[in-house]
Motif scaffolding. Structure first.
Motif, PDB file in Angstrom:
ATOM      1  N   UNK A 104      10.973   7.178  30.244  1.00  0.00           N
ATOM      2  CA  UNK A 104      12.241   6.957  30.926  1.00  0.00           C
ATOM      3  C   UNK A 104      12.831   8.220  31.548  1.00  0.00           C
ATOM      4  N   UNK A 105      12.038   9.286  31.630  1.00  0.00           N
ATOM      5  CA  UNK A 105      12.511  10.547  32.198  1.00  0.00           C
ATOM      6  C   UNK A 105      13.704  11.100  31.409  1.00  0.00           C
ATOM      7  N   UNK A 106      13.732  10.850  30.109  1.00  0.00           N
ATOM      8  CA  UNK A 106      14.790  11.384  29.254  1.00  0.00           C
ATOM      9  C   UNK A 106      14.543  12.862  29.005  1.00  0.00           C
ATOM     10  N   UNK A 107      15.614  13.637  28.960  1.00  0.00           N
ATOM     11  CA  UNK A 107      15.487  15.071  28.741  1.00  0.00           C
ATOM     12  C   UNK A 107      16.132  15.468  27.418  1.00  0.00           C
ATOM     13  N   UNK A 108      16.274  16.782  27.205  1.00  0.00           N
ATOM     14  CA  UNK A 108      16.797  17.260  25.928  1.00  0.00           C
ATOM     15  C   UNK A 108      18.241  16.817  25.692  1.00  0.00           C
ATOM     16  N   UNK A 109      19.038  16.671  26.770  1.00  0.00           N
ATOM     17  CA  UNK A 109      20.408  16.187  26.609  1.00  0.00           C
ATOM     18  C   UNK A 109      20.426  14.735  26.157  1.00  0.00           C
ATOM     19  N   UNK A 110      19.493  13.939  26.671  1.00  0.00           N
ATOM     20  CA  UNK A 110      19.385  12.548  26.227  1.00  0.00           C
ATOM     21  C   UNK A 110      18.997  12.481  24.756  1.00  0.00           C
ATOM     22  N   UNK A 111      18.093  13.364  24.355  1.00  0.00           N
ATOM     23  CA  UNK A 111      17.697  13.399  22.945  1.00  0.00           C
ATOM     24  C   UNK A 111      18.881  13.746  22.058  1.00  0.00           C
ATOM     25  N   UNK A 112      19.742  14.650  22.529  1.00  0.00           N
ATOM     26  CA  UNK A 112      20.934  15.008  21.777  1.00  0.00           C
ATOM     27  C   UNK A 112      21.867  13.813  21.661  1.00  0.00           C
ATOM     28  N   UNK A 113      22.021  13.048  22.749  1.00  0.00           N
ATOM     29  CA  UNK A 113      22.838  11.838  22.694  1.00  0.00           C
ATOM     30  C   UNK A 113      22.235  10.786  21.781  1.00  0.00           C
ATOM     31  N   UNK A 114      20.909  10.683  21.809  1.00  0.00           N
ATOM     32  CA  UNK A 114      20.227   9.706  20.964  1.00  0.00           C
ATOM     33  C   UNK A 114      20.480   9.980  19.488  1.00  0.00           C
ATOM     34  N   UNK A 115      20.571  11.272  19.134  1.00  0.00           N
ATOM     35  CA  UNK A 115      20.813  11.632  17.727  1.00  0.00           C
ATOM     36  C   UNK A 115      22.051  10.920  17.190  1.00  0.00           C
ATOM     37  N   UNK A 116      23.132  10.884  17.992  1.00  0.00           N
ATOM     38  CA  UNK A 116      24.372  10.255  17.548  1.00  0.00           C
ATOM     39  C   UNK A 116      24.301   8.735  17.662  1.00  0.00           C
ATOM     40  N   UNK A 117      23.540   8.244  18.624  1.00  0.00           N
ATOM     41  CA  UNK A 117      23.377   6.795  18.738  1.00  0.00           C
ATOM     42  C   UNK A 117      22.628   6.231  17.539  1.00  0.00           C
ATOM     43  N   UNK A 118      21.664   6.990  17.035  1.00  0.00           N
ATOM     44  CA  UNK A 118      20.845   6.508  15.912  1.00  0.00           C
ATOM     45  C   UNK A 118      21.669   6.324  14.637  1.00  0.00           C
ATOM     46  N   UNK A 119      22.786   7.007  14.546  1.00  0.00           N
ATOM     47  CA  UNK A 119      23.659   6.826  13.382  1.00  0.00           C
ATOM     48  C   UNK A 119      24.125   5.377  13.285  1.00  0.00           C
ATOM     49  N   UNK A 120      24.216   4.712  14.436  1.00  0.00           N
ATOM     50  CA  UNK A 120      24.681   3.330  14.467  1.00  0.00           C
ATOM     51  C   UNK A 120      23.528   2.327  14.385  1.00  0.00           C
TER      52      UNK A 120
END
Length: 607
Positions: A368-384
């Motif tokens: 999906x062309x996700x970058x390091x900023x997306x990975x940082x956002x994913x970290x907080x999304x995974x909490x949910x």
């Protein structure tokens, strides 16, 4: 004719009865009065069409139980007769489609036969209806003699009066058995709902749906099967907001504002609005009213980040019971960071605070062309997503910084006994340093991963030490294809195996390990008794490696079912396969070998 070739009187009678059954029903009242053993013999020799007539005409419970006893069971005649008919149908399925004969029983072989037969008829008709010169009704298209012969209908000289010469009659007679169908766009006319009016479809795959005519015909069929349909898949389609609204509006059952779809997939298709401000209302209603929705796949559809954000937000706010979410192979970079409001003095706050994906088990964000900023956002999304088990971030350039952002989640998941177990990070532009840090962390967790893939990252032989630590944990599946281990890397891996491993499946292909690969495999096979599948293809192993590996296989008492060595034995000769044919598992050869590559073929893993 020899004495052994002379047919018996019973055989001649059965052959005559078989021919009459195909052509008419006059003998059915007489057959119903035959002893059960003769009916069973007859059933085992009938073609499908005649067997269908016989089974329809002969009820199972029209005689006393003592007329037929199957090992003393009550209602033995009914069960025994049913079992014998089932055996006859199974043999017919295996004869026509050998690859379908290994299904796990119990299964309705009669339903499988006619359902698969109807699919073959529809495929054949679709080819004719696709021709520019075709201008007629689908039901009037003739079925080929080759298909008619397979069901036992042949020798009809007047095709205009043959009941089974047209698609219409096959749909009328066998549509009831159809459970899973694949329909091309040319079949999705207004006529299709009439042809399949007797069907109880559970799964429907649609291909190349493009026009309003296709959508209108499809919606009638969907509405007709709304109470039985549980799986719906679109492939190579072009969908507008209006068409999505129409499709979703056709799915709720009568008098109930919910639908029974469990698996919904739109794959390799084009949305006319790929980055909308809002989702089509029909899709929103579908996502929020799907009490049974288990899997949602929107893959390779050129979707933008707005679409992904809206889908994710809709599901999150609805507290969806979804278990699998696949948004792979789109272009949604930036959507994860937009889910959060960042305070200058505090951690990111989720816009959907208080909501969670309690049921989500699998999240696929590959390609999906996700970058390091997306990975940082994913970290907080995974909490949910507290019950996540599988995360696929492959083919995204998240780099080492991205993986470092996710590591705190992996640690927290282990400490809180979350079920997270499978991580895929293939082709993520990771370095040896980043992966070593990741593996060092994973190796110390209270609940290590069950599966890890770091394939197609340029890691080099230095990562071998970290991989050795990982192997000593309870990991079950490891994929390190194409990471550049080389001979020295395999040597270090071999030296690091000091105790019995839990590995079940491993992929070490395309690592240019040479003889080092064979030596590692020899050690691995002896120390991993649960190992089932190994891919060691394209590792530049010389011919003598084959003897090393085979000796290890013969000495070990493991369960290896498949060992792929293709592209390694450059001096390979076809006779080598027969030399090692005795190495088998469940009656099948374990070794997968190949002939020498042609001069023009790519060398090892070169592009």
């Amino acid at each position: 004719m020899s004495e052994s070739e002379i047919p018996s009187l019973v055989s001649l009678c059965i052959e005559a009865v078989k021919n009459e059954l195909v052509r008419g029903d006059d003998l059915l009242p007489i057959i119903k009065e035959l002893p059960w053993n003769l009916v069973d013999i007859l059933a085992s020799r009938l073609p499908p069409l005649a067997l269908e007539k016989l089974q329809t005409a002969v009820p199972f419970d029209d005689r006393d139980d003592h007329d037929f006893a199957d090992e003393g069971l009550r209602n033995g005649r009914k069960r025994g007769r049913s079992w014998n008919f089932s055996t006859a149908w199974k043999n017919l399925v295996k004869s026509r489609w050998p690859n379908l004969g290994n299904q796990i029983e119990p299964i309705d072989w009669q339903q499988m036969y006619w359902g698969t037969h109807l699919q073959k008829c529809l495929d054949e008709v679709a080819e004719i209806a696709s021709l520019p010169s075709f201008d007629g009704r689908l039901g009037e298209i003739g079925i080929s003699d080759s298909i008619l012969k397979l069901i036992g209908f042949e020798g009809c000289t007047d095709t205009s009066t043959c009941d089974y010469s047209k698609l219409y009659h096959h749909c009328q007679q066998f549509g009831y058995y159809a459970r899973c169908l694949r329909l091309q766009n040319v079949l999705c006319s207004a006529e299709i709902s009439h042809l399949l009016r007797n069907s109880l479809l559970q799964s429907l795959e649609l291909r190349w749906i493009r026009s309003k005519e296709h959508i209108d015909g499809l919606c009638k069929l969907l509405n007709q099967n709304s109470e039985s349909l549980t799986s719906l898949e679109f492939i190579h389609c072009k969908l507008s907001s209006d068409s999505i609204n129409a499709i979703c509006s056709s799915l709720p059952t009568k008098n109930v504002q919910t639908h029974g779809i469990k698996n919904f997939s739109i794959n390799t298709s084009n949305f006319l609005e790929t980055n909308p401000v809002s989702l089509p209302l029909g899709l929103v209603s579908f996502l929020t009213s799907g009490r049974s929705l288990y899997s949602l796949k929107l893959s390779e559809n050129h979707l933008g980040r707005n679409f992904a954000k809206l889908v994710f937000g809709t599901l999150l706010n609805a507290s969806s019971s979804l278990s699998i979410l696949d948004l792979s192979d789109n272009n949604i970079s930036g959507w994860l960071s937009e889910l959060y409001w960042r305070s200058p003095s505090g951690p990111p706050t989720p816009l959907g605070i208080g909501k969670s994906f309690q049921s989500l088990r699998v999240l696929n964000l590959r390609g999906n062309n996700l970058n390091k900023d997306d990975a940082d956002g994913l970290r907080y999304a995974l909490v949910h997503i507290p019950n996540l088990e599988v995360l696929d971030m492959s083919d995204n350039p998240i780099e080492d910084d991205g993986i470092r952002s996710l590591i705190p989640y992996f640690v927290e998941a282990s400490e809180k006994c979350f079920p997270f177990a499978d991580l895929m990070l293939e082709n993520c532009e990771l370095s040896c340093h980043g992966v070593t840090y990741l593996i060092d962390t994973l190796s110390t967790l209270e609940r290590p991963l069950k599966s890890l893939s770091v394939a197609d990252n340029d890691l080099g032989s230095q990562v071998a030490a970290a991989l050795g630590k990982l192997l000593s944990t309870s990991i079950r599946i490891l994929n390190v294809e194409g990471i550049g281990l080389g001979s020295s890397g395999f040597q270090e891996l071999q030296d690091g195996i000091t105790k019995e491993l839990k590995l079940v499946k491993v992929n070490i292909s395309k690592n240019r390990g040479g003889i080092g690969t064979a030596n590692f495999l020899s050690k691995l096979i002896s120390m991993a008794p649960e190992l089932v599948t190994v891919d060691a293809a394209y590792n530049l192993m010389p011919l003598k490696s084959l003897n090393t590996i085979c000796s290890a296989l013969k000495a070990a008492k493991g369960n290896i079912e498949r060992l792929d060595l293709r592209g390694n034995i450059w001096d390979y000769q076809p006779g080598y396969a027969s030399m090692h044919a005795d190495i088998q598992c469940n009656g099948r050869p374990v070794l997968i070998l190949s002939s020498s590559p042609t001069p023009d073929a790519p060398y090892d893993d070169d592009p």
